[in-house]
Motif scaffolding. Sequence first.
Motif, PDB file in Angstrom:
ATOM      1  N   GLN A  88       0.816  -1.239  -0.163  1.00  0.00           N
ATOM      2  CA  GLN A  88       0.024   0.121  -0.054  1.00  0.00           C
ATOM      3  C   GLN A  88       0.684   1.201  -0.073  1.00  0.00           C
ATOM      4  OE1 GLN A  88      -2.273  -1.024   3.482  1.00  0.00           O
ATOM      5  NE2 GLN A  88      -4.083  -0.867   2.195  1.00  0.00           N
ATOM      6  N   TYR A  89       2.142   1.171   0.796  1.00  0.00           N
ATOM      7  CA  TYR A  89       2.870   2.453   0.788  1.00  0.00           C
ATOM      8  C   TYR A  89       3.515   2.525  -0.642  1.00  0.00           C
ATOM      9  CZ  TYR A  89       3.243   2.665   5.975  1.00  0.00           C
ATOM     10  OH  TYR A  89       3.361   2.908   7.273  1.00  0.00           O
ATOM     11  N   TYR A  90       3.936   1.489  -1.214  1.00  0.00           N
ATOM     12  CA  TYR A  90       4.333   1.974  -2.539  1.00  0.00           C
ATOM     13  C   TYR A  90       3.380   2.131  -3.434  1.00  0.00           C
ATOM     14  CZ  TYR A  90       8.637  -0.828  -1.840  1.00  0.00           C
ATOM     15  OH  TYR A  90       9.868  -1.233  -1.057  1.00  0.00           O
ATOM     16  N   VAL A 100       1.697  14.051 -10.493  1.00  0.00           N
ATOM     17  CA  VAL A 100       2.481  15.115 -10.825  1.00  0.00           C
ATOM     18  C   VAL A 100       3.388  14.817 -12.235  1.00  0.00           C
ATOM     19  CG1 VAL A 100       2.891  16.170  -8.579  1.00  0.00           C
ATOM     20  CG2 VAL A 100       4.550  14.526  -9.331  1.00  0.00           C
ATOM     21  N   ASN A 101       2.601  13.812 -12.761  1.00  0.00           N
ATOM     22  CA  ASN A 101       3.193  13.311 -14.046  1.00  0.00           C
ATOM     23  C   ASN A 101       4.532  12.749 -14.360  1.00  0.00           C
ATOM     24  OD1 ASN A 101       0.564  14.092 -14.989  1.00  0.00           O
ATOM     25  ND2 ASN A 101       1.198  16.348 -15.521  1.00  0.00           N
ATOM     26  N   ILE A 102       5.103  12.346 -13.185  1.00  0.00           N
ATOM     27  CA  ILE A 102       6.510  11.721 -13.285  1.00  0.00           C
ATOM     28  C   ILE A 102       6.166  10.300 -13.316  1.00  0.00           C
ATOM     29  CG2 ILE A 102       8.553  11.545 -12.035  1.00  0.00           C
ATOM     30  CD1 ILE A 102       7.956  13.927 -10.239  1.00  0.00           C
ATOM     31  N   TYR A 103       5.848   9.845 -14.532  1.00  0.00           N
ATOM     32  CA  TYR A 103       5.337   8.419 -14.654  1.00  0.00           C
ATOM     33  C   TYR A 103       6.593   7.332 -14.625  1.00  0.00           C
ATOM     34  CZ  TYR A 103       1.605  10.772 -16.735  1.00  0.00           C
ATOM     35  OH  TYR A 103       0.424  11.686 -17.078  1.00  0.00           O
ATOM     36  N   THR A 104       7.575   7.745 -14.689  1.00  0.00           N
ATOM     37  CA  THR A 104       8.580   6.568 -14.607  1.00  0.00           C
ATOM     38  C   THR A 104       9.009   6.262 -13.198  1.00  0.00           C
ATOM     39  OG1 THR A 104      10.473   8.385 -14.750  1.00  0.00           O
ATOM     40  CG2 THR A 104      10.084   7.443 -16.891  1.00  0.00           C
ATOM     41  N   TYR A 109       7.618   2.493  -8.530  1.00  0.00           N
ATOM     42  CA  TYR A 109       7.006   2.217  -7.306  1.00  0.00           C
ATOM     43  C   TYR A 109       5.926   1.244  -7.338  1.00  0.00           C
ATOM     44  CZ  TYR A 109       9.621   5.123  -4.457  1.00  0.00           C
ATOM     45  OH  TYR A 109      10.622   5.996  -3.861  1.00  0.00           O
ATOM     46  N   TYR A 110       5.054   1.253  -8.546  1.00  0.00           N
ATOM     47  CA  TYR A 110       4.148   0.233  -8.899  1.00  0.00           C
ATOM     48  C   TYR A 110       4.813  -1.069  -9.034  1.00  0.00           C
ATOM     49  CZ  TYR A 110       0.711   4.003  -9.249  1.00  0.00           C
ATOM     50  OH  TYR A 110      -0.264   5.219  -9.236  1.00  0.00           O
ATOM     51  N   ASN A 115       6.091  -6.783  -7.435  1.00  0.00           N
ATOM     52  CA  ASN A 115       7.073  -7.570  -7.088  1.00  0.00           C
ATOM     53  C   ASN A 115       6.928  -8.090  -5.753  1.00  0.00           C
ATOM     54  OD1 ASN A 115       8.390  -7.454  -9.752  1.00  0.00           O
ATOM     55  ND2 ASN A 115       9.857  -5.975  -8.942  1.00  0.00           N
ATOM     56  N   LYS A 116       6.581  -7.385  -4.863  1.00  0.00           N
ATOM     57  CA  LYS A 116       6.083  -7.808  -3.363  1.00  0.00           C
ATOM     58  C   LYS A 116       4.855  -8.670  -3.229  1.00  0.00           C
ATOM     59  CE  LYS A 116       9.486  -5.416  -1.205  1.00  0.00           C
ATOM     60  NZ  LYS A 116      10.469  -6.189  -0.420  1.00  0.00           N
TER      61      LYS A 116
END
Length: 156
Positions: A88-90, A100-104, A109-110, A115-116
């Motif tokens: 949930q944090y990620y 804020v449109n910082i997709y990379t 983080y997604y 992966n977790k």
Amino acid sequence: MFEIYLILATCFLLSICFLITNNLIYIYHQLKFLKKIEETINIMSIENQHILYIAKIYINRKQWLDCITILEFYMKQVRINELIILVQYYNYIGLCYQSVNIYTIATKYYLKAYNKAPFIKQTLKNLVNIYKLSGDIESASHIHQKLTDLNENRNT
């Protein structure tokens, strides 16, 4: 005719007053909760559910940097057996970067959340969305297929 106008105006104003009152109550409860957290003696011992609630408050207020900062700080405190909290944090951090449109960085983080715990629907939905926004349709369709398979497996 004037009476009808007054009745309509009163109904309209009552609905606006109701909405404003509900929002004021919601803000009051948020501030009361934040004040309670602020009075905590040991800042390191705040429960993870409270951190997530604070993050939601920051997200609702569009305070992306504050949300990212608090989640990054408390992410290091999460125990190994609290995997869902970490996911949930990620996801919340990814949402902040996506907003804020910082997709990379949001994708990074997604993917950490994926992966977790690869079988959480919200993470898969977030990945599909971010891939579509960044123009990676192939990856979006691949993750969407995994989400569809997951839904079909749970229904059977």
